[in-house]
Structures are given as C-alpha cells and as structure tokens.
Design an enzyme around this catalytic site. Structure first.
Site, mmCIF file in Angstrom:
data_model
loop_
_atom_site.group_PDB
_atom_site.id
_atom_site.type_symbol
_atom_site.label_atom_id
_atom_site.label_comp_id
_atom_site.label_asym_id
_atom_site.label_seq_id
_atom_site.Cartn_x
_atom_site.Cartn_y
_atom_site.Cartn_z
ATOM 1 N N ARG A 53 0.806 -1.033 -0.071
ATOM 2 C CA ARG A 53 0.001 -0.467 -0.210
ATOM 3 C C ARG A 53 0.833 1.368 0.438
ATOM 4 O O ARG A 53 0.572 2.116 -0.899
ATOM 5 C CB ARG A 53 -0.575 0.327 1.353
ATOM 6 C CG ARG A 53 -1.793 -1.301 0.697
ATOM 7 C CD ARG A 53 -3.248 -1.247 2.533
ATOM 8 N NE ARG A 53 -1.401 -2.410 2.820
ATOM 9 C CZ ARG A 53 -1.782 -4.004 1.900
ATOM 10 N NH1 ARG A 53 -2.853 -4.174 1.695
ATOM 11 N NH2 ARG A 53 -0.744 -4.727 2.349
ATOM 12 N N THR A 54 1.918 0.980 0.958
ATOM 13 C CA THR A 54 2.523 2.834 1.141
ATOM 14 C C THR A 54 2.988 2.987 -0.013
ATOM 15 O O THR A 54 2.684 4.426 -0.903
ATOM 16 C CB THR A 54 3.855 2.365 2.799
ATOM 17 O OG1 THR A 54 2.778 1.690 3.200
ATOM 18 C CG2 THR A 54 4.038 3.973 2.491
ATOM 19 N N LYS A 83 26.349 -3.744 0.450
ATOM 20 C CA LYS A 83 28.026 -3.732 0.555
ATOM 21 C C LYS A 83 28.483 -3.457 1.910
ATOM 22 O O LYS A 83 29.505 -2.575 1.784
ATOM 23 C CB LYS A 83 28.226 -3.136 -0.547
ATOM 24 C CG LYS A 83 28.266 -3.029 -2.089
ATOM 25 C CD LYS A 83 27.966 -2.447 -2.949
ATOM 26 C CE LYS A 83 27.477 -2.583 -4.169
ATOM 27 N NZ LYS A 83 27.594 -1.898 -5.326
ATOM 28 N N ARG A 104 11.076 3.779 3.304
ATOM 29 C CA ARG A 104 10.604 2.183 4.898
ATOM 30 C C ARG A 104 12.659 2.015 5.025
ATOM 31 O O ARG A 104 12.357 1.758 3.910
ATOM 32 C CB ARG A 104 9.717 1.645 3.936
ATOM 33 C CG ARG A 104 9.677 0.778 5.643
ATOM 34 C CD ARG A 104 7.943 0.183 4.949
ATOM 35 N NE ARG A 104 7.241 0.667 4.990
ATOM 36 C CZ ARG A 104 5.543 -0.148 4.652
ATOM 37 N NH1 ARG A 104 5.932 -1.315 4.675
ATOM 38 N NH2 ARG A 104 5.169 0.180 4.959
ATOM 39 N N HIS A 132 5.388 5.279 11.688
ATOM 40 C CA HIS A 132 4.426 5.679 10.327
ATOM 41 C C HIS A 132 3.188 6.513 10.130
ATOM 42 O O HIS A 132 2.907 6.150 9.800
ATOM 43 C CB HIS A 132 4.037 4.239 9.933
ATOM 44 C CG HIS A 132 3.826 3.613 8.449
ATOM 45 N ND1 HIS A 132 3.761 4.570 7.288
ATOM 46 C CD2 HIS A 132 3.482 3.041 8.403
ATOM 47 C CE1 HIS A 132 3.294 4.037 6.087
ATOM 48 N NE2 HIS A 132 2.635 1.999 6.831
HETATM 49 N N1 CP Z 1 -0.162 -0.366 5.637
HETATM 50 C C1 CP Z 1 0.938 -0.104 5.337
HETATM 51 O O1 CP Z 1 1.669 -0.262 5.306
HETATM 52 O O2 CP Z 1 1.110 -1.389 4.555
HETATM 53 P P1 CP Z 1 1.527 -1.679 3.512
HETATM 54 O O3 CP Z 1 2.851 -2.755 4.554
HETATM 55 O O4 CP Z 1 1.498 -2.768 2.589
HETATM 56 O O5 CP Z 1 2.910 -0.625 3.207
#
Ligand code: CP
Length: 307
Positions: A53-54, A83, A104, A132
């Site tokens: 999603r993100t 590396k 991420r 998040h």
């Molecule tokens: N909710 C969320 O962060 O989903 P993903 O891990 O699929 O990005």
C-alpha cells in the site's frame, strides 16, 4: 500556515496542518482530472522492507500529480546497502537525484537521521517499530470521514502494540484532539510502550489497557485491529500472542451500527469476515481506509514538494 520540511513523525503536525492536508485530500478525492502540479518533479521510493500500500499509493500519487518516480527494487538487497553502505551515506548521494524521498527502513530512528542529511524533503514510510506518520494521517482522515468528527470518540487499538508503528503514530496524532479515549488491547508481551503512554497522559488523553475484546467492542466508535508482526519477534513471543484477538462472525455484531473496523493492512487472520460482509457492511472500513491513503499522500506530496 507552517510548512513541513520533512515528515518523519506524527508529533510534527498541528491541527492547522492536519485540516489543511485533509482539505487537499478531499479536493483530490473529488477530482476526475488532477492538474499536473508536480510536473517535472521526481519522487524517489527507497524501501528496505516490503510494502504494497504505502509504496504503490505514493507512486500512484506522484504519477497522478504529473511527476515521475525513481525507485530501487528491494533496497535492502539491490541497493549498495548490501555492500555495507550506511543510510546516511546513501541519502547524501541520492538526495541529489530527486525532489523528495520516501523511505521505509528496518531500523528505528534511521529516517530521522537520514532527513537531517538530505538536501530534499524526506517522508518516513515506516522505520522499524518506530513510526509510520502518513499511515497515521490517512487513519485519522478515515476516522474524520467515517465517524464525522475527531473529538469525543472511543478507540480500541488491538494486537501488536509493542512493535506496531501504526498504532504508535496514530496515538500521537489522536493526542492532538479533545476528549479521545483509547483502550489498548494486547497480549501481555506486546503492550503499548511507555513513551506513548507518557505522551498521552501529558496531552490529557484518557487511556486504559484491557484484555477482553468482547467487552470493549460494544462501547467503541473505532476498533483499530493490527497484525501480530512475526518478523519483529521470536517464536515464543509470537506463539504467546498470535490468535488471541480475532474479529469474526461470532463477535462482529457486538459493534454499534455506526462503529467502524479499521486496519492498516495487511491482515493475516485477526479479521475473519466473509467477503460479502466486507463488501456490504459499512462498519468494515479498512479497504476505504487504504484508498484514502492515495488522496492523503497526494496532499502530503503537494505540501512538501510544491513551493
Ligand atoms: N499499511 C501499510 O503500511 O501497508 P504496506 O506494508 O503494504 O505498505
């Protein structure tokens, strides 16, 4: 109104920025055609952990706004991290290649450190069990659209609260609104951490810790379910926590007709409802919540990149 340089944690937002972003998210949600306001701008997506999603909603958001996306497939495996390059060195280099970077990363606090060295805005798309914040923003937007207010509400957060960056970030955001009550429900080994509880107490948010989902379901406006994150704990902890809290046909109807089930997704067994219930019952909000991520992330990109 204050403008953010980076977006790395929920505490950076105030109510003015939140409602401004919601106004723009509403705008994008209602438009069939979106003006290409980020034409010739480049967004880099740098994901060291998996995502559906993100990552895809950010990439779709940037494309819809007329911009371009630059990415690396599984940065943990295919970038020079393999590396031994540090995130600090990587960001000093790649921040010359794009106008904004969505990261991420598996290590708590790493994205804050990266932002301090970046030449362009950095967005935290999840740092370990830290935060998040765009998920929290889309969660709050979903509460606003579904419940109709962000005050005088009761929320239950359920599941892996110790490692859950979504519940941590959402708690920080809810702390900015009046008369919010939160009940944390988890196995004893996955309780919400003290830093969040201290913050909530300081912001006059009433919270408690429960263990019986069936007692809480009839009382809440929102039940926010989360997955037990097997990848962030040992086998013993996982066995102790997994399967303890499930919403299925046996307890679903304990919810008030106007209440909502939310989940950041992916879900893997903590919600077991038939597809026709998920499609038709308005209390199931998690797929609309995921769609809202697109509009909220368009608003965030506009806020950070368009000057
Ligand atoms: N909710 C969320 O962060 O989903 P993903 O891990 O699929 O990005």
């Amino acid at each position: 109104m204050q403008r953010l340089k980076h977006f790395v944690e929920s505490q950076q937002l105030n109510r003015d920025i939140i409602f401004d972003l919601f106004r723009h998210a509403d705008r994008f949600r209602s438009q069939k055609w979106v003006e290409p306001i980020l034409d010739k701008k480049i967004l880099m997506t740098l994901f060291y952990e998996p995502s559906t999603r993100t990552r895809l909603s950010f990439e779709s958001a940037m494309t819809r706004l007329g911009g371009h996306v630059l990415t690396t497939e599984n940065a943990k495996e295919f970038s020079s991290a393999v590396k031994g390059e540090s995130i600090e060195d990587t960001i000093r280099v790649v921040s010359s290649y794009a106008h904004c970077i969505v990261i991420r990363h598996h290590e708590n606090g790493s994205i804050k450190r990266a932002a301090e060295l970046s030449k362009v805005p950095v967005i935290n798309a999840g740092d370990g069990s830290g935060q998040h914040p765009t998920q929290a923003l889309l969660d709050l937007y979903t509460i606003y659209k579904e419940i109709g207010r962000i005050r005088d509400i009761k929320v239950a957060m359920v599941g892996d609260l110790k490692n859950g960056r979504t519940t941590r970030s959402l708690s920080y955001l809810l702390g900015k609104f009046p008369n919010i009550q939160i009940t944390f429900i988890s196995a004893p080994n996955l309780k919400m951490s003290d830093d969040v509880k201290t913050y909530l107490a300081r912001h006059n948010v009433k919270f408690d810790e429960g263990s019986k989902l069936g007692v809480v379901l009839p009382e809440v406006d929102v039940v926010y379910m989360t997955r037990i994150q097997k990848e962030r704990m040992g086998e013993k902890d996982y066995k102790m926590a997994n399967g303890n809290y499930i919403i299925d046909e046996s307890n679903f109807n304990l919810l008030k007709p106007e209440a909502r089930i939310m989940h950041p997704l992916p879900k893997v067994g903590e919600i077991k409802l038939p597809v026709d219930v998920e499609e038709k019952d308005p209390r199931v909000a998690y797929f609309r919540q995921a769609e809202n991520g697109l509009y909220v992330r368009m608003a965030v990109l506009e806020h950070l990149i368009r000057r």
